[in-house]
Design a protein around this motif. Structure first.
Motif, PDB file in Angstrom:
ATOM      1  N   LEU A 142       2.731   3.797  24.472  1.00  0.00           N
ATOM      2  CA  LEU A 142       1.841   4.559  23.601  1.00  0.00           C
ATOM      3  C   LEU A 142       1.015   3.621  22.722  1.00  0.00           C
ATOM      4  O   LEU A 142      -0.201   3.822  22.544  1.00  0.00           O
ATOM      5  CB  LEU A 142       2.659   5.508  22.733  1.00  0.00           C
ATOM      6  N   ILE A 179       3.333   9.172  17.020  1.00  0.00           N
ATOM      7  CA  ILE A 179       2.067   9.845  17.320  1.00  0.00           C
ATOM      8  C   ILE A 179       1.472  10.393  16.031  1.00  0.00           C
ATOM      9  O   ILE A 179       2.131  11.152  15.318  1.00  0.00           O
ATOM     10  CB  ILE A 179       2.285  10.984  18.341  1.00  0.00           C
ATOM     11  N   THR A 183      -2.734  14.888  16.532  1.00  0.00           N
ATOM     12  CA  THR A 183      -2.929  14.541  17.940  1.00  0.00           C
ATOM     13  C   THR A 183      -2.384  15.657  18.819  1.00  0.00           C
ATOM     14  O   THR A 183      -1.297  16.173  18.593  1.00  0.00           O
ATOM     15  CB  THR A 183      -2.203  13.227  18.277  1.00  0.00           C
TER      16      THR A 183
END
Length: 351
Positions: A142, A179, A183
């Motif tokens: 990621l 994250i 998002t």
């Protein structure tokens, strides 16, 4: 018209693991349709889903055979061409269909999105994919995406680990901590769960703000999709269960949405039929990809104003894609203003 077929091999920056296995490279086919001094481009990417198998060698043989049959045809004679194209496997058909659309766009001197009267400003963010891995390696993947695409707005996470539900939850927990808020996050299990696991995971994921759940059950359990959709707090989308417009009609009332991929559908023509069928059935639409280069993903980007969700990131994970077309802008994959698909090719140094 003349058709030429050229194989090219592309390598992934990071190998992608899903519930069915791991892929690090692929050999695809660059297909060109030539007539009247115009050359339209398409791509064929071999893929396998259960008993449905396509190989690069098979696609090459099919395309070579069809090339010998169409020399007396013109790219504008689509109705005459359709019976011949219908005999091809879906990825071979997709390549020629893409190339014919590219040819027509160049003939008309318009990009396809404009030829179709679409609003490029309506294109939403495209997701980048994080494959099945250990929590630490998934977070690292990621972070590589976040470095590559600083304005990242959508992430798709592969679950259905062969190590079971606890492994899925551990990886998800680690990723969600990394994250950024706001998002869009979706899940694709690639048929890796049974019904009870899917129900438990749907509840667990809904509590964590996931947007939708893609292909939680294997195709062999399609008969349980209606029950899952009724019991799941998340919208259920299907991918492997849905190839074409006939499948859309069959799945109506059992799921919330479908995933359209050019290689499954057989090209942009069938993708359009699938979109219209899905809308008529009250279903949402997403676009996805296999190990496609910028050719196929650019082609679908031209239709992207008609999609609710986008996952067109395969070419972004390639170290040696020889093609360029649609570009990432503010997290969205946008086609350009050049006629047709708007593709260019550049030479790569020897590996």
């Amino acid at each position: 018209m003349q058709i030429s077929i050229t194989p090219f091999t592309v390598h992934k920056r990071v190998a992608l693991t899903i519930s069915r296995g791991t892929a690090a490279e692929s050999t695809n086919l660059w297909v060109r349709v030539q007539a009247e001094g115009i050359e339209g481009w398409g791509e064929a990417t071999a893929f396998s889903l259960g008993t449905y198998q396509q190989t690069t060698e098979q696609l090459t043989a099919e395309l070579t055979a069809i090339a010998a049959e169409v020399t007396d045809f013109h790219p504008l004679e689509r109705q005459r061409l359709e019976p011949l194209l219908a005999k091809l496997s879906s990825a071979a058909r997709a390549a020629i269909d893409m190339a014919l659309h590219d040819w027509v766009g160049q003939y008309a001197q318009l990009p396809l999105w404009q030829l179709w009267g679409l609003d490029r400003g309506a294109i939403g963010p495209t997701a980048v994919t994080v494959g099945i891995n250990t929590p630490e390696k998934a977070v690292h993947r990621l972070q590589l995406w976040q470095t590559q695409i600083p304005d990242l707005r959508s992430v798709k996470i592969k679950l259905g680990s062969p190590d079971g539900m606890q492994a899925d939850q551990a990886m998800m927990t680690a990723l969600l901590a990394d994250i950024p808020a706001g998002t869009k996050v979706s899940i694709d299990a690639n048929g890796g769960w049974d019904l009870e696991t899917a129900i438990v995971m749907a509840d667990w994921l809904a509590e964590r703000g996931i947007t939708y759940l893609e292909q939680p059950l294997p195709v062999t359990l399609d008969g349980q999709l209606a029950e899952l959709s009724e019991r799941s707090p998340l919208p259920i989308f299907v991918d492997e269960s849905c190839f074409n417009a006939q499948d859309v009609a069959r799945l109506a009332g059992q799921v919330h949405g479908i995933n359209i991929k050019l290689m499954k559908a057989g090209g942009l023509s069938e993708a359009l039929r699938m979109i219209h069928t899905a809308r008529a059935c009250g279903l949402e639409v997403m676009f996805g990809c296999y190990s496609d280069s910028a050719i196929a993903n650019t082609a679908l980007a031209h239709l992207a104003p008609l999609a609710d969700h986008l996952d067109l990131d395969s070419h972004l994970n390639l170290t040696d894609d020889p093609f360029q077309g649609a570009t990432m802008q503010a997290g969205c994959l946008l086609p350009n203003d050049s006629p047709g698909l708007g593709l260019t090719r550049h030479e790569l140094p020897d590996r």
